[in-house]
Motif scaffolding. Structure first.
Motif, short mmCIF file in Angstrom:
data_model
loop_
_atom_site.label_atom_id
_atom_site.label_comp_id
_atom_site.label_asym_id
_atom_site.label_seq_id
_atom_site.Cartn_x
_atom_site.Cartn_y
_atom_site.Cartn_z
N SER A 158 0.90 -1.24 0.18
CA SER A 158 -0.02 -0.11 -0.05
C SER A 158 0.81 1.25 0.09
O SER A 158 0.36 2.44 -0.29
N LEU B 19 -13.87 6.42 -9.28
CA LEU B 19 -13.26 6.08 -7.95
C LEU B 19 -12.93 4.64 -8.19
O LEU B 19 -11.45 3.95 -7.64
N GLN B 20 -13.42 3.83 -8.81
CA GLN B 20 -13.31 2.33 -9.03
C GLN B 20 -11.86 2.30 -10.15
O GLN B 20 -11.19 1.53 -9.86
N THR C 108 -9.52 4.65 -10.22
CA THR C 108 -8.41 4.78 -9.40
C THR C 108 -8.01 3.92 -8.57
O THR C 108 -6.83 3.41 -8.46
N ASN C 109 -8.86 3.22 -8.10
CA ASN C 109 -8.60 1.81 -7.17
C ASN C 109 -7.92 0.95 -7.96
O ASN C 109 -7.01 0.29 -7.62
N ASP D 7 -4.34 1.99 -8.93
CA ASP D 7 -3.56 1.93 -7.81
C ASP D 7 -3.15 0.40 -7.37
O ASP D 7 -2.05 -0.36 -7.04
N ALA D 8 -4.27 -0.37 -7.76
CA ALA D 8 -4.07 -1.99 -7.54
C ALA D 8 -3.08 -2.68 -8.63
O ALA D 8 -2.37 -3.48 -8.18
N GLY E 241 -10.81 -0.70 4.84
CA GLY E 241 -9.68 -1.42 3.82
C GLY E 241 -9.28 -2.82 4.12
O GLY E 241 -8.55 -3.24 3.15
N GLU F 84 -10.46 -4.87 1.08
CA GLU F 84 -9.86 -4.49 -0.42
C GLU F 84 -8.15 -4.87 -0.24
O GLU F 84 -7.52 -5.53 -1.15
N LYS F 85 -7.57 -4.75 1.02
CA LYS F 85 -6.19 -5.09 1.03
C LYS F 85 -6.02 -6.63 1.35
O LYS F 85 -5.13 -7.32 0.43
#
Length: 1852
Positions: A247, A394-395, A397-398, A401-402, A563, A566-567
């Motif tokens: 992260s 938002l999805q 962007t996530n 990042d993923a 979180g 997601e993590k």
């Protein structure tokens, strides 16, 4: 004894405090059961009422005695509780600057935030081989314990390093690995430890980041397994990683950074190779700017990037792969800048031609449009069809990042795999030691999924730790046969079950992740429903529905659920991964090759026992569709699997624990925050260890230690021979409660607090004994003082009374005498006064009467004269008026003239003053004196002028007098005439009176002139005297200045002498350093030689079939390594083909680093060879030029030919004469003798035949000399021109060496060429066999050689004369320059003159020093250059010699003698040589060297007999002029000695024996070399035995080097023998029994100081020293060499003892200082007994002596500090401070050293310039010298014993 009984008055306790955690206080009154309040007094003097808890009624913790504070092991404390642990750590860390402390099996390491000098190789050597409790706590001690247990128990080990961020985990792990590599050594030349350390920059750059607590925080865990072979040498390593914090790639908190590698890339963006990455400042990228802290103070990211790249190269990552890594990392940064714009609430898009996205796609080699599409869309698959659905901003962007996190994680694993490949070894692993560097327990304000996993891992490790501690306690009790009672300890299995069991937190998390619409909130509700109110360890926060609390073993932690899902999912869209897999960039698909395999991202293994040959864990086979989802395993599931594998590995090993503590959050050096320390101690399990130990019997003593410590509590009748029974009897009396202790087989076990109680009893007993001793001693002292005072008072009274009586009698006598004296004195005074008055009266009367008479006469006379005066006054007034007028005129003239003269004088004075000033400044005192002398002369001239004027005035007066006389005569005539005329008489009388008056006036004027002249004369004399005085003062000043100059010159001379002495000392030190470096190089050379032998033996063993052809023996190999052995180089050239063939026959795995080193060395040798070849060509050109010059001198050649023709005629005549005599002799024998006389058997015939034979032998000798001369000249020619093929004879290197320079060689070559050019004469014209021609040719060549030598000497003399002339010229110039400087200096003032002279002298000396240094450098270069040339010439001569031996014609073989002929010459009875056959050489070497036993036959031999025998053999070979035999014998001797020392090098007697014989052989070569310097002490007979044909100086150097190697091996042998004895005998053993007591120890028991059967004592050391000394004396070793060996032994003893003292806190006490001083005195006594006090051995013990004195001196005041600084001049500042910090009282009556006193010492020693190194170099070997020691033994008297088996040798 009940615990409450210890709470008495003055007992000290710990009470809780909100600021300091715990405060110390003292009881003001005894505690009684039932009291609710304790009256306490704090350390600051405040009184306090401490109320007890009414429910528990727990008393505050008792404080340990001061004697136990600062202990190495926390379990040694009598009271085991939190405040005691905290206080002990603080005292050690703050006061003693000790960062390591044991806590049972745990090493507690506190980060000092400062570099400490405790990790050097000397510290490693000090800890190597030591027991863990014997030395002070250290990370090296833990590593040594792990290494020792691995080798002893053959069980794998693990070192578990834990702690929070910034506590120093990584550094501790690094030092542990460094220790393993240093102690065990590497199995190959490529050191694995270097590779592991080289991996640190890589792993830190990609896995470390800046956090709020640490600038270099490791954001992952790692487990490094270091593999060892059967010999326990490092062969490889393997690294496993755990839970990388992905992260952080996409998010950083305030004041934090991303991983270092991103900032390193941005800092290096301007490099040319990085331009394609399109990087810039870190603030330009979203992934590196969120923390707002892109720069770390003191860190240069660009420099760090360089180190990272170098580390990658070292680990075998090529440049292309490195650039690929950087491309991927740069792509991640650009991916973070990709922005999305919303179309609506459910879809988004990327702007067209978006630069970050296009840059990302270019770097990754993927299609931009496809990537853009899948960043904004996702694919949904159902049972029937597939949908492509847009996603929101938002999805997206996530998802972006993923994807970035996923790429970075894959790259991280790829790099780890490549590091493991670089550390992998093909050799089979026998065992391993694992080093686990893992995060400690973490709790923050906001705790998320990462903290949950970290704390879960710590729960597992803590469980394993508790079980291990519990197991050790159980084993200890069972071993000692103590009744086992279950110890209640915290079991965290419920917490682990809460996390990992079925329906546990991880299980519910994975289940929620599988739900289509699972969220963090629904997961939290499931947790509440499942565990709330059902599990005591699970709680729900009051004000939150999105968090939960877990009660961990260390503390309660609240986790935020946001979180977690997601993590845990770590979701990455498959379509994006597919796009990356289709990349044209080859490296990128490699990262995703394992996506189809269900393996742990940490590359975990199935078994921890064979980590270097593991295979990945493969999933079980299932449905075909299952493989597509295997990569979707959750992070929690993967982490749990890897953690289980780690625990399996740790359980299969023996663990060792290191707990790192962070002392403060501000990184201040040596600052201790109690709150933070307590938090970490609770979290890391240290306090749990203390609690488990305290629950049982934490204090453990052996019976002997208990008896030694508490002997004072026993009575004499209680002491029995059985120590165990004695201790039992005493304990039953001292401690009534038997539950407080248990008796084991070898130890006594005490419960907590009992040791403190025993210490209190011991202290009370000692205090009572001290009081009794003090009482008795004080009474005795006072009684003694009273008796002494009483005796003194009686004596004083007696003397005072006698003195008073004598004074009174003296007073009476003086009173009577005074009365008598007064009577007579008064009478005398009155009489004298009367006489004086009477005489005065008479005198007054006489004077008064005379006065009155004279007054009366004067009155009458005055009246008479007044009449006469009146008569003359009128005439006088007229004359006076005239004279006054004249006088006024003259006065006016004089005034005017005086005014003019004054003006002129003023001008002259001004000029004189200026000139005089100028002369005073620039000319000096001599000119001033001359000026003053000149002034005096001028004044004398003025005086003479005045005298002349006075004489003139006298002349004028005389002339006037004559005139008056003439007038008087005229008046007389007038008077005669007046007689005639009586009327004129009166007028004449008046005129006469007038004349008389004028005469009187003239006389008065004359008198005034005379008075004026006298006055002027006096003034002149006064002026002259003043000038003389001034001149005298100036002379005195001049003399004073001269004296000052002389003194300054003397001081300068003394200063220069001192400087010269200092420079001489410095040069001696430099010489010793250079000698030491040379001997170290020899040592390294011998080590490499042995290494080469070992490798050769290994290769020989690997090759089963022996190779055909020539095989070299070890002796040949050894000679190859010798720098000065010529045959080695020949053998080396012969062996080149065989060496080159070996690799082709047997392919051995090649080490690249070794190959590169060898390749580099070959390149350097080729360059040196090329340089030497150029030098040889240059010398050949110079030789040819000199040849051309020689050909230009025909007259010289003519003279040579005439001389040679004369020589030839002389030889012809001598030959004819000899032939005639021979014919006459034969004729006489045949004609005149009878037949029976001339018969063959007759005596006369035999005599004549013997004479004839001797003449023939003499002729043969001459022939042989001629042949030798010819061979020498031919060899000289071949040495000059190696390219020409010469087949006359073999080359003799010694003859070439005898030639002084290249001119001689050129001359010999020209002469030989002239000889070859000369026409071939008919040999039969001279004589029938051509012998005379050969003699003539040989003598002619010898003549030319001698003439060339004379010419070279002449040239050298001319060069020397020219150099001397140049030196004279330079001296003249220097003299002129000095005179100019002297003239300039004389013009300067005295101060400036002195300064200028000093400056000039300093400049001159500096220039001379620089010139000398330049000359020294030139000479060194010349020496090195000549040595290299000599080696080249020797090699070439050897090659030519081999070539010529193959090309010798049969005729030449016939001409040369087949066997050397021993010609007795004149010494027919010559002895002192040994003859042997060439084929017996190996037999000689075998019997005399290889198979000779020092303990057997050699004991009864003459000392040095093998050396004498070898030298006598060399003498015989020299006598025969057989260079091959000499060379072969010496080479075989040297190599055989090396072989013996290699085979039996660990036997002291063998090494000592051959060191003695090698030195004796070396001395023989020097003594009989024929050099004058070595022949001073020889007898005439010994001088006759000198070598005649060969100069073996080169072999003397080889033997000297061999002797140095043997000496170093001898030192290593005796060091190995002495080292186990030193610490035990010098430190641990109590030579003076009862002086020091044993303090309580903890779990890490140190070696007992009580002398057991196997314990070494000081007597053991002395016996060993006696053994060494007797062996060396028995072998006949030189006395000077024995002194050097003894000095080295004593240095080893002192260095090892001092090093152990500096590393052992328990040894730094007053009593131990006394023990050490006593032991040192015993060693000094041994030196005196052996007459070795002047060997310098005592001085090597000076640091140890001063350390012992430092332990015993007073350490309180500033005067004590000054005394310590002046006393400890042999100790460094670090050593002094270390001893003061380690000083520990053994008894309560001793005082600790205050911190302020240590600071005072440091301030006083801050200007001392010494080494910062703490420990002495125990491996240091002093440079050895071999002073020449001639032998008085005559060689001819030596007899060879039959026991040596040398019957094949015959005496000559």
């Amino acid at each position: 004894m009940a615990a409450s009984e210890l709470y008495t008055k003055f007992a000290r306790v710990w009470i809780p405090d909100p600021e300091e955690v715990w405060k110390s206080a003292e009881l003001l009154k005894d505690y009684k059961p039932g009291d609710k309040v304790l009256l306490l007094r704090l350390e600051d003097g405040k009184d306090l009422e401490y109320r007890l808890d009414p429910k528990t009624k727990e008393l505050p913790h008792l404080r340990n005695p001061d004697i136990l504070v600062g202990e190495n092991d926390l379990t040694a404390l009598s009271y085991l509780h939190e405040p005691a642990v905290l206080h002990n750590l603080r005292v050690r860390f703050i006061d003693s600057k000790l960062i390591y402390t044991y806590c049972g099996i745990v090493l507690v390491a506190i980060n000092p935030y400062e570099q400490l000098p405790i990790y050097g190789e000397d510290i490693i050597n000090a800890y190597s081989g030591q027991n863990m409790g014997d030395m002070d706590p250290h990370i090296f001690a833990v590593a040594e314990e792990a290494y020792k247990q691995m080798a002893r128990d053959e069980r794998n080990q693990s070192i578990i390093v834990s702690g929070e961020s910034g506590a120093g985990k990584t550094v501790s792990a690094k030092y542990a690995m460094r220790y393993f590599a240093t102690v065990s050594g590497s199995a190959s030349e490529a050191n694995v430890e270097e590779k592991v350390l080289a991996s640190n920059p890589i792993m830190e750059s990609i896995g470390n980041a800046k956090t709020t607590r640490n600038d270099n925080s490791s954001r992952f865990g790692k487990y490094i397994e270091i593999g060892f072979d059967k010999r326990y040498r490092i062969i490889g390593a393997n690294m496993r990683t755990y839970l990388l914090e992905k992260s952080r790639v996409v998010f950083q908190a305030e004041e934090e950074r991303n991983y270092h590698i991103f900032y390193q890339l941005c800092a290096s963006a301007k490099l040319p190779e990085f331009k394609m990455l399109r990087l810039g400042d870190a603030n330009n990228f979203h992934y590196t700017m969120q923390g707002g802290s892109p720069v770390i103070e003191g860190i240069d990211d660009a420099k760090e990037m360089t180190q990272t790249r170098q580390a990658c190269t070292l680990l075998g990552i090529s440049e292309s792969y490195q650039m690929g890594i950087f491309r991927i990392l740069a792509g991640i940064l650009h991916l973070g800048n990709v922005g999305f714009t919303s179309r609506d609430s459910d879809s988004c898009t990327i702007p067209p031609k978006h630069e970050p996205l296009s840059t990302f796609c270019d770097l990754m080699g993927v299609d931009c449009e496809e990537m853009c599409h899948w960043l904004c869309h996702r694919k949904l698959a159902t049972a029937t069809e597939t949908y492509i659905k847009p996603i929101s901003k938002l999805q997206a962007t996530n998802a972006r990042d993923a994807l970035a996190k996923h790429i970075y994680a894959k790259l991280f694993n790829w790099i780890v795999d490549h590091v493991n490949q670089a550390l992998h070894s093909a050799v089979k692993q026998h065992s391993f030691i694992g080093v686990l560097d893992i995060y400690g327990f973490e709790t923050f304000e906001i705790n998320s999924f990462e903290q949950f996993c970290i704390n879960y891992a710590n729960e597992k490790l803590q469980q394993q730790f508790n079980m291990h501690v519990f197991k050790l306690e159980q084993e200890e009790y069972m071993k000692e046969q103590i009744p086992w009672t279950l110890i209640d300890f915290y079991d965290n299995q419920p917490c682990i079950n809460l996390i990992e069991s079925k329906l546990g937190i991880l299980d519910l998390l994975d289940e929620e992740c599988k739900m289509p619409k699972g969220t963090d909130d629904t997961w939290a509700q499931k947790l509440y429903n499942t565990h709330l109110n059902k599990c005591a360890l699970f709680e729900k926060p009051r004000l939150s529905n999105k968090a939960f609390i877990i009660q961990h073993f260390a503390d309660k932690v609240e986790y935020q659920c946001e979180g977690f899902l997601e993590k845990n999912k770590d979701t990455v869209f498959e379509e994006q991964i597919k796009v990356l897999k289709s990349s044209k960039f080859k490296m990128l698909p490699e990262l995703f090759q394992d996506d189809e395999k269900a393996i742990s991202p940490t590359s975990a293994t199935s078994s921890g026992r064979t980590p270097l040959t593991r295979t990945p864990i493969k999933p079980t086979k299932g449905r075909p569709g299952q493989t597509a989802k295997e990569h979707k395993k959750t992070v929690g599931h993967q982490f749990r699997n890897s953690l289980h594998l780690l625990m399996e590995t740790l359980n299969a090993t023996t663990p060792h624990y290191v707990r790192c503590i962070k002392p403060n959050d501000f990184k201040f050096p040596f600052t201790f925050d109690e709150k933070r320390a307590v938090q970490q101690l609770r979290a890391c399990g240290v306090l749990e260890t203390i609690r488990i130990s305290a629950a049982g019997f934490p204090s453990r003593w052996t019976y002997q230690e208990f008896f030694s410590r508490y002997r004072v509590l026993m009575k004499q009748k209680d002491v029995l021979s059985d120590r165990k029974q004695t201790c039992k009897n005493v304990l039953e009396k001292l401690i009534l409660d038997k539950d407080k202790y248990q008796f084991g087989k070898t130890k006594i076990f005490f419960r907590a607090g009992q040791v403190a109680y025993l210490e209190k009893l011991r202290a009370d007993k000692l205090r009572a004994a001290c009081i009794r001793i003090q009482k008795t001693i004080r009474g005795w002292l006072l009684r003694r003082k009273y008796l002494r005072m009483r005796k003194a008072a009686v004596t004083v009274q007696r003397y005072v009374r006698g003195h008073q009586a004598r004074c009174y009698a003296k007073f009476l006598r003086r009173t009577k005498a005074a009365t008598t004296i007064q009577k007579y004195w008064r009478m005398f005074a009155v009489r004298r006064r009367y006489k004086i008055q009477r005489a005065a009266t008479i005198v007054l009367q006489s004077y008064l009467r005379g006065y009155l008479a004279r007054n009366r006469y004067r009155k009458i006379l005055r009246e008479h004269k007044a009449v006469i005066i009146q008569k003359w006054v009128r005439g006088w007034m007229a004359r006076t008026y005239y004279k006054r007028s004249m006088h006024a005129i003259i006065y006016l003239q004089c005034c005017f003239r005086r005014m003019m003269a004054k003006r002129e004088l003023k001008k002259l004075k001004i000029e004189a003053r200026s000139v005089e000033r100028y002369k005073k400044l620039h000319i000096g005192m001599e000119n001033k004196i001359m000026q003053l002398q000149r002034k005096v002369d001028e004044q004398n001239k003025d005086y003479k002028c005045l005298m002349e004027k006075l004489t003139n005035l006298e002349g004028i007066y005389n002339s006037e007098t004559e005139k008056l006389r003439s007038d008087l005569e005229r008046l007389q005539l007038s008077e005669e005439e007046a007689k005639i005329a009586t009327g004129r008489v009166l007028s004449l009388q008046e005129e006469i009176a007038k004349l008389r008056k004028d005469l009187e006036q003239t006389q008065s004027e004359k008198k005034s002139i005379e008075e004026r002249a006298d006055r002027y004369k006096q003034e002149t004399e006064q002026l002259v005297s003043n000038l003389k005085e001034e001149n005298t003062l100036l002379k005195q000043e001049k003399e004073a200045l001269n004296h000052l100059i002389v003194e300054q010159a003397k001081e300068m001379t003394e200063t220069m002498e001192k400087k010269l002495v200092e420079e001489t000392k410095q040069l001696e030190l430099d010489l010793n350093d250079e000698r030491l470096r040379y001997q170290n190089l020899l040592n390294e050379f011998s080590r490499l030689e042995e290494r080469y032998d070992d490798l050769k033996e290994e290769m020989t063993l690997m090759v089963n079939v022996p190779k055909p052809g020539h095989k070299r023996t070890d002796s040949t190999h050894s000679s190859n390594e010798s720098e000065y052995t010529f045959s080695s180089e020949i053998a080396e050239t012969e062996d080149i083909p065989s060496r080159t063939e070996e690799p082709s026959e047997k392919k051995v795995p090649l080490d690249m680093s070794l190959f590169l080193k060898l390749q580099k060395r070959v390149t350097e040798l080729e360059q040196e060879k090329q340089v030497m070849q150029d030098e040889l060509d240059r010398k050949e050109e110079q030789m040819l030029r000199s040849k051309a010059k020689e050909e230009e001198k025909p007259q010289i050649r003519g003279a040579e030919l005439e001389y040679e023709s004369l020589k030839r005629q002389e030889l012809e005549s001598e030959n004819k004469k000899l032939k005639n005599e021979l014919n006459e002799l034969r004729k006489a024998l045949s004609e005149k003798s009878a037949p029976e006389v001339t018969a063959p058997g007759a005596p006369a015939y035999r005599v004549l035949m013997e004479q004839l034979t001797s003449v023939s032998e003499e002729l043969d000798v001459r022939k042989e000399e001629v042949l030798i001369l010819r061979s020498q000249l031919v060899s000289q020619k071949e040495a000059i021109q190696p390219k020409n093929t010469m087949t006359d004879s073999t080359i003799l290197l010694e003859d070439v060496q005898k030639m002084k320079d290249k001119g001689e060689i050129a001359q010999a070559y020209i002469g030989l060429k002239e000889t070859n050019r000369s026409p071939a004469l008919d040999c039969h014209e001279l004589n029938e066999d051509g012998e005379l021609w050969l003699v003539y040719e040989g003598l002619k060549q010898a003549n030319r050689l001698l003439e060339s030598q004379l010419q070279s000497q002449k040239r050298s003399h001319e060069n020397e004369a020219e150099a001397l002339r140049g030196e004279i010229q330079s001296l003249k110039e220097e003299n002129n320059r000095q005179q100019q400087l002297l003239a300039q200096n004389l013009q300067l003032p005295p101060e400036a003159r002195i300064e200028a002279s000093l400056q000039h002298e300093i400049t001159r000396l500096t220039n001379e020093n620089l010139d000398l240094m330049e000359q020294l450098e030139k000479q060194d270069k010349t020496v090195r250059k000549l040595k290299k040339q000599l080696k080249v010439f020797a090699k070439k001569i050897g090659e030519l010699e081999v070539g010529q031996m193959e090309n010798i014609s049969p005729g030449q073989i016939i001409d040369e003698p087949i066997r050397p002929v021993n010609i007795p010459r004149k010494e027919k009875d010559f002895q002192g040589m040994l003859e042997y056959k060439k084929e017996d050489e190996q037999k000689l070497v075998k019997n005399l060297i290889l198979e000779l036993k020092p303990r057997g036959v050699a004991v009864n031999l003459i000392p040095g007999l093998p050396a004498y025998i070898l030298f006598m053999c060399v003498r015989h070979a020299d006598y025969l002029n057989d260079d091959q035999k000499v060379r072969s014998l010496l080479t075989s001797t040297i190599n055989s000695i090396k072989k013996v020392l290699k085979k039996r090098g660990d036997d002291f007697e063998t090494v000592s024996f051959w060191l003695s014989n090698t030195c004796r052989f070396l001395h023989c070569l020097k003594q009989y070399s024929g050099e004058e310097g070595f022949m001073k002490h020889n007898t005439s007979r010994q001088n006759e035995h000198c070598l005649t044909n060969f100069d073996l100086a080169e072999y003397r150097q080889v033997l000297s080097d061999l002797a140095i190697q043997i000496y170093q091996q001898l030192v290593r042998v005796l060091e190995n023998i002495l080292q186990p004895m030193i610490v035990s005998g010098m430190l641990e053993h109590e030579t003076i029994q009862g002086v020091s007591g044993v303090k309580p120890t903890g779990l890490r028991k140190r070696t007992s100081s009580i002398a057991d059967e196997g314990t070494y004592t000081l007597d053991s050391i002395l016996r060993q020293l006696n053994s060494f000394h007797s062996v060396m004396c028995q072998h006949g070793m030189d006395p000077e060499l024995i002194k050097q060996v003894v000095k080295q032994m004593f240095y080893i003893v002192g260095a090892i003892t001092l090093n152990n003292l500096l590393l052992r806190k328990d040894m730094c006490s007053w009593s131990k200082g006394m023990q050490i001083r006593y032991n040192v005195s015993q060693l000094e006594e041994w030196l005196r007994d052996k007459n070795l006090m002047n060997s310098g051995a005592k001085e090597t013990l000076e640091p140890l002596i001063q350390a012992a004195q430092l332990l015993q001196v007073k350490k309180k005041t500033d005067d004590d500090a000054e005394a310590i600084c002046s006393m400890c001049n042999a100790l460094t500042t670090a050593q002094i401070v270390k001893v003061l910090n380690l000083y520990t009282p053994v008894n309560e009556f001793e005082e600790r050293v205050s911190v302020s006193f240590i600071r005072t010492i440091q301030m006083r020693l801050r200007d001392r310039k010494d080494s910062p190194q703490l420990l002495m170099d125990a491996k240091h070997i002093f440079p050895v010298t071999f002073p020449f020691n001639p032998s008085s033994l005559a060689l001819e008297t030596i007899q060879i014993p039959a026991s040596l088996g040398l019957g094949f040798i015959s005496r000559v």
